[in-house]
Design an enzyme around this catalytic site. Structure first.
Site, PDB file in Angstrom:
ATOM      1  N   HIS A   1       0.847  -1.211   0.000  1.00  0.00           N
ATOM      2  CA  HIS A   1       0.000   0.000   0.000  1.00  0.00           C
ATOM      3  C   HIS A   1       0.875   1.252   0.000  1.00  0.00           C
ATOM      4  O   HIS A   1       0.602   2.210  -0.717  1.00  0.00           O
ATOM      5  CB  HIS A   1      -0.899   0.029   1.250  1.00  0.00           C
TER       6      HIS A   1
ATOM      7  N   SER B   1       0.199  -8.964   0.430  1.00  0.00           N
ATOM      8  CA  SER B   1      -1.258  -8.915   0.455  1.00  0.00           C
ATOM      9  C   SER B   1      -1.708  -8.885   1.907  1.00  0.00           C
ATOM     10  O   SER B   1      -1.051  -9.487   2.771  1.00  0.00           O
ATOM     11  CB  SER B   1      -1.816 -10.174  -0.220  1.00  0.00           C
TER      12      SER B   1
END
Ligand code: PAF
Length: 282
Positions: free
Chosen positions: A37, A187
């Site tokens: 992210h 993830s």
């Protein structure tokens, strides 16, 4: 970093930024943040005056209630990660009613068939849910630029298609997959794996690297056989699908044309955790 917890506060904030002529970069998330992210925000920092994140676990994109329930949530940890990164100016953490003021349900989209391939087959309704939340977030945040990871390559393609079809004034940028040292694609779901399983799961990346070596050397059906064979020999792993598709149409192919771009897509369930990855074929 501003922490914005409802739509009204967001509207006032965005209005002020727009009045000052600030260029806004945005990347939405469902929380459980990791370095993948942050790589989106690093990219956003390059082209924008203001970088906004959102954290919202979108109920309409889960076709499996158990998956929604199990989705890792720790908003204080997420806020800390964003704050400490120094990359983000504001995070929007809406309530369900800020996104779905009436019914918590998806709109229906036509993504020119992109929605019917791969994840669309495995997760019916998923992309309608993604389209609904992303369109609403775009309308509320009014970003100039938005950033999405290539790990969810089909999602990225679908969002580009939505922006094109709805003429939304936002430029979409895809950001390369962020991998752990062993190659495993980062993830939020990896948090549900024990360390030794994360280590074992590097076979997914290693397989994609081999597929890239085999591509244009042996036939695609032969490649598929080899991939199936690799995962038949992995304990606690189940290959859900592996295929090679045209990058533009996302349609699976059994043969290739010289002038087109192809990408290998894979989903493997490791100890009940569904891991997804992909790689451009050189
Ligand atoms: O990729 C995700 O985390 C989600 O699908 C997104 C884009 C934040 C929409 O909920």
């Amino acid at each position: 970093m501003e922490v914005i917890k409802n739509k009204k506060t967001l509207q006032d904030f965005i209005e002020r930024q727009k009045e000052m002529g600030k260029k806004i970069g945005f990347a939405p998330t469902m929380g459980a943040l990791h370095k993948g992210h942050l790589s989106l925000y690093e990219e956003a920092r390059k082209d924008n005056d203001l970088v906004i994140s959102s954290v919202f676990v979108n109920p309409t994109q889960f076709n499996n209630p158990e998956d929604l329930e199990k989705y890792p949530r720790d908003i204080n940890r997420d806020i800390l990660i964003l704050e400490n990164s120094g990359l983000v100016d504001a995070v929007y953490i809406p309530e369900v009613a800020d996104i779905y003021p009436e019914k918590t349900e998806s709109k229906h989209y036509d993504f020119d068939g992109l929605e019917n391939e791969m994840e669309g087959k495995s997760r019916p309704g998923h992309f309608d849910g993604v389209g609904t939340v992303v369109e609403e977030l775009f309308r509320q945040i009014q970003p100039d630029n938005a950033y999405f990871g290539e790990k969810d390559f089909q999602q990225l393609a679908i969002i580009k298609k939505m922006v094109e079809k709805k003429h939304l004034p936002v430029k979409i940028t895809g950001v390369s997959i962020f991998r752990a040292e062993n190659g495993l694609a980062l993830s939020s779901r990896n948090q549900r794996l024990h360390e030794d399983r994360k280590e074992a799961a590097k076979i997914i990346y290693q397989t994609l690297v081999k597929v890239n070596d085999w591509f244009r050397v042996i036939t695609i059906p032969e490649i598929k056989e080899r991939v199936t064979d690799i995962f038949d020999h992995q304990q606690g792993m189940k290959l859900e699908y592996f295929l090679i598709a045209d990058e533009n149409t996302l349609k699976e192919t059994d043969f290739f044309y010289k002038d087109r771009n192809y990408r290998a897509f894979i989903v493997v369930v490791v100890d009940g955790v569904r891991l997804i990855d992909n790689m451009h074929m050189d």
